[in-house]
Write a protein that holds these residues in place. Structure first.
Motif, PDB file in Angstrom:
ATOM      1  N   VAL A  42      61.397  52.490  44.545  1.00  0.00           N
ATOM      2  CA  VAL A  42      60.260  53.381  44.787  1.00  0.00           C
ATOM      3  C   VAL A  42      60.832  54.795  44.800  1.00  0.00           C
ATOM      4  N   TYR A  43      60.225  55.657  44.008  1.00  0.00           N
ATOM      5  CA  TYR A  43      60.761  56.995  43.768  1.00  0.00           C
ATOM      6  C   TYR A  43      60.770  57.873  45.019  1.00  0.00           C
ATOM      7  N   ALA A  44      61.708  58.785  45.054  1.00  0.00           N
ATOM      8  CA  ALA A  44      61.928  59.683  46.186  1.00  0.00           C
ATOM      9  C   ALA A  44      60.727  60.608  46.403  1.00  0.00           C
ATOM     10  N   PRO A  45      60.292  60.734  47.647  1.00  0.00           N
ATOM     11  CA  PRO A  45      59.196  61.657  47.934  1.00  0.00           C
ATOM     12  C   PRO A  45      59.655  63.109  47.843  1.00  0.00           C
ATOM     13  N   GLN A  46      58.765  63.959  47.345  1.00  0.00           N
ATOM     14  CA  GLN A  46      59.076  65.376  47.179  1.00  0.00           C
ATOM     15  C   GLN A  46      58.500  66.239  48.298  1.00  0.00           C
ATOM     16  N   ASN A  47      57.558  65.673  49.064  1.00  0.00           N
ATOM     17  CA  ASN A  47      56.905  66.436  50.126  1.00  0.00           C
ATOM     18  C   ASN A  47      56.368  65.456  51.178  1.00  0.00           C
ATOM     19  N   LYS A  48      55.762  65.986  52.223  1.00  0.00           N
ATOM     20  CA  LYS A  48      55.277  65.144  53.328  1.00  0.00           C
ATOM     21  C   LYS A  48      54.184  64.183  52.876  1.00  0.00           C
ATOM     22  N   LYS A  49      53.302  64.634  52.001  1.00  0.00           N
ATOM     23  CA  LYS A  49      52.233  63.753  51.520  1.00  0.00           C
ATOM     24  C   LYS A  49      52.824  62.563  50.773  1.00  0.00           C
ATOM     25  N   GLU A  50      53.792  62.803  49.917  1.00  0.00           N
ATOM     26  CA  GLU A  50      54.442  61.712  49.191  1.00  0.00           C
ATOM     27  C   GLU A  50      55.240  60.817  50.148  1.00  0.00           C
ATOM     28  N   MET A  51      55.821  61.407  51.180  1.00  0.00           N
ATOM     29  CA  MET A  51      56.554  60.613  52.152  1.00  0.00           C
ATOM     30  C   MET A  51      55.615  59.612  52.836  1.00  0.00           C
ATOM     31  N   GLU A  52      54.377  60.009  53.097  1.00  0.00           N
ATOM     32  CA  GLU A  52      53.410  59.095  53.699  1.00  0.00           C
ATOM     33  C   GLU A  52      53.137  57.903  52.784  1.00  0.00           C
ATOM     34  N   THR A  53      53.184  58.108  51.489  1.00  0.00           N
ATOM     35  CA  THR A  53      53.022  57.006  50.545  1.00  0.00           C
ATOM     36  C   THR A  53      54.183  56.026  50.675  1.00  0.00           C
ATOM     37  N   LEU A  54      55.416  56.533  50.741  1.00  0.00           N
ATOM     38  CA  LEU A  54      56.571  55.653  50.909  1.00  0.00           C
ATOM     39  C   LEU A  54      56.493  54.892  52.226  1.00  0.00           C
ATOM     40  N   LYS A  55      56.007  55.536  53.257  1.00  0.00           N
ATOM     41  CA  LYS A  55      55.854  54.850  54.540  1.00  0.00           C
ATOM     42  C   LYS A  55      54.919  53.646  54.402  1.00  0.00           C
ATOM     43  N   GLN A  56      53.839  53.796  53.655  1.00  0.00           N
ATOM     44  CA  GLN A  56      52.917  52.683  53.441  1.00  0.00           C
ATOM     45  C   GLN A  56      53.625  51.507  52.780  1.00  0.00           C
ATOM     46  N   VAL A  57      54.492  51.805  51.823  1.00  0.00           N
ATOM     47  CA  VAL A  57      55.226  50.761  51.108  1.00  0.00           C
ATOM     48  C   VAL A  57      56.176  50.034  52.064  1.00  0.00           C
ATOM     49  N   ILE A  58      56.869  50.778  52.894  1.00  0.00           N
ATOM     50  CA  ILE A  58      57.818  50.175  53.840  1.00  0.00           C
ATOM     51  C   ILE A  58      57.075  49.332  54.872  1.00  0.00           C
ATOM     52  N   VAL A  59      55.954  49.824  55.356  1.00  0.00           N
ATOM     53  CA  VAL A  59      55.139  49.050  56.296  1.00  0.00           C
ATOM     54  C   VAL A  59      54.696  47.738  55.647  1.00  0.00           C
ATOM     55  N   ALA A  60      54.292  47.776  54.388  1.00  0.00           N
ATOM     56  CA  ALA A  60      53.860  46.555  53.692  1.00  0.00           C
ATOM     57  C   ALA A  60      54.999  45.537  53.624  1.00  0.00           C
ATOM     58  N   SER A  61      56.212  45.995  53.387  1.00  0.00           N
ATOM     59  CA  SER A  61      57.357  45.100  53.344  1.00  0.00           C
ATOM     60  C   SER A  61      57.606  44.473  54.710  1.00  0.00           C
ATOM     61  N   TYR A  62      57.585  45.285  55.738  1.00  0.00           N
ATOM     62  CA  TYR A  62      57.796  44.813  57.111  1.00  0.00           C
ATOM     63  C   TYR A  62      56.721  43.787  57.505  1.00  0.00           C
ATOM     64  N   GLU A  63      55.472  44.086  57.180  1.00  0.00           N
ATOM     65  CA  GLU A  63      54.390  43.161  57.505  1.00  0.00           C
ATOM     66  C   GLU A  63      54.522  41.855  56.727  1.00  0.00           C
ATOM     67  N   TYR A  64      54.992  41.922  55.503  1.00  0.00           N
ATOM     68  CA  TYR A  64      55.214  40.728  54.693  1.00  0.00           C
ATOM     69  C   TYR A  64      56.238  39.816  55.368  1.00  0.00           C
ATOM     70  N   LEU A  65      57.295  40.399  55.889  1.00  0.00           N
ATOM     71  CA  LEU A  65      58.353  39.608  56.526  1.00  0.00           C
ATOM     72  C   LEU A  65      57.944  39.063  57.888  1.00  0.00           C
ATOM     73  N   THR A  66      57.277  39.872  58.668  1.00  0.00           N
ATOM     74  CA  THR A  66      56.941  39.467  60.043  1.00  0.00           C
ATOM     75  C   THR A  66      55.611  38.724  60.127  1.00  0.00           C
ATOM     76  N   ASN A  67      54.785  38.868  59.092  1.00  0.00           N
ATOM     77  CA  ASN A  67      53.436  38.304  59.082  1.00  0.00           C
ATOM     78  C   ASN A  67      52.626  38.807  60.274  1.00  0.00           C
ATOM     79  N   GLU A  68      52.876  40.053  60.637  1.00  0.00           N
ATOM     80  CA  GLU A  68      52.163  40.714  61.729  1.00  0.00           C
ATOM     81  C   GLU A  68      51.711  42.090  61.275  1.00  0.00           C
ATOM     82  N   VAL A  69      50.627  42.561  61.844  1.00  0.00           N
ATOM     83  CA  VAL A  69      50.187  43.924  61.582  1.00  0.00           C
ATOM     84  C   VAL A  69      51.166  44.861  62.281  1.00  0.00           C
TER      85      VAL A  69
END
Length: 162
Positions: free
Chosen positions: A129-156
């Motif tokens: 997943v490409y490097a964020p250039q600003n805070k708005k893009e960083m929020e997009t990467l955070k969503q991706v990381i949260v999705a991975s974490y939720e996939y592994l833990t099966n928890e919100v």
């Protein structure tokens, strides 16, 4: 969990290495964005911690799922799958490799935020997943990381650090 809903990435795709190490060669994250993302990644997840990467270049910083979390998806971790709890890592350029379910991988690709790992055809279930250039893009990467974490833990995900 429902598939990711990501904004479409603006701009041209960064130059990346077609073979490992699979990194970006331009469009790096500004230092303050990199530091903010790293601080969040390694402090915001109650069942994860920072760990030495087992698969990436030594300057990368890995997210490691707690060993007490059982019944995780087989494709949720990076190789070597029998010894690793590494599900994401942050490169110095600000990009991440992350393991996701296929529905979320498709969402990342559709929004032009990432690309397959060069060893995807050999069964490596991680994407760049490409490097964020600003805070708005960083929020997009955070969503991706949260999705991975939720996939592994099966928890919100419930943040312990914003």
């Amino acid at each position: 969990m429902s598939p990711l809903k990501l904004p479409t990435r603006v701009g041209v795709k960064p130059r990346t290495n077609p073979l490992p190490p699979h990194l970006q060669y331009d469009q790096y994250s500004p230092l303050e964005i990199y530091q903010s993302l790293a601080d969040w990644m390694f402090n915001a997840f109650p069942k994860s911690r920072e760990h030495k990467t087992l698969i990436s270049v030594p300057s990368s910083r890995a997210m490691w799922l707690d060993e007490n979390i059982k019944n995780t998806p087989r494709d949720g971790f990076m190789p070597p799958p029998t010894a690793s709890r590494e599900f994401a890592h942050l490169h110095k350029d600000g990009s991440i490799h992350v393991c996701l379910p296929q529905k979320d991988i498709d969402a990342v690709y559709d929004a032009k935020w990432g690309e397959p790992h060069p060893y995807k055809k050999h069964g490596v279930n991680e994407i760049l997943v490409y490097a964020p250039q600003n805070k708005k893009e960083m929020e997009t990467l955070k969503q991706v990381i949260v999705a991975s974490y939720e996939y592994l833990t099966n928890e919100v995900y419930v943040p312990i650090y914003q």
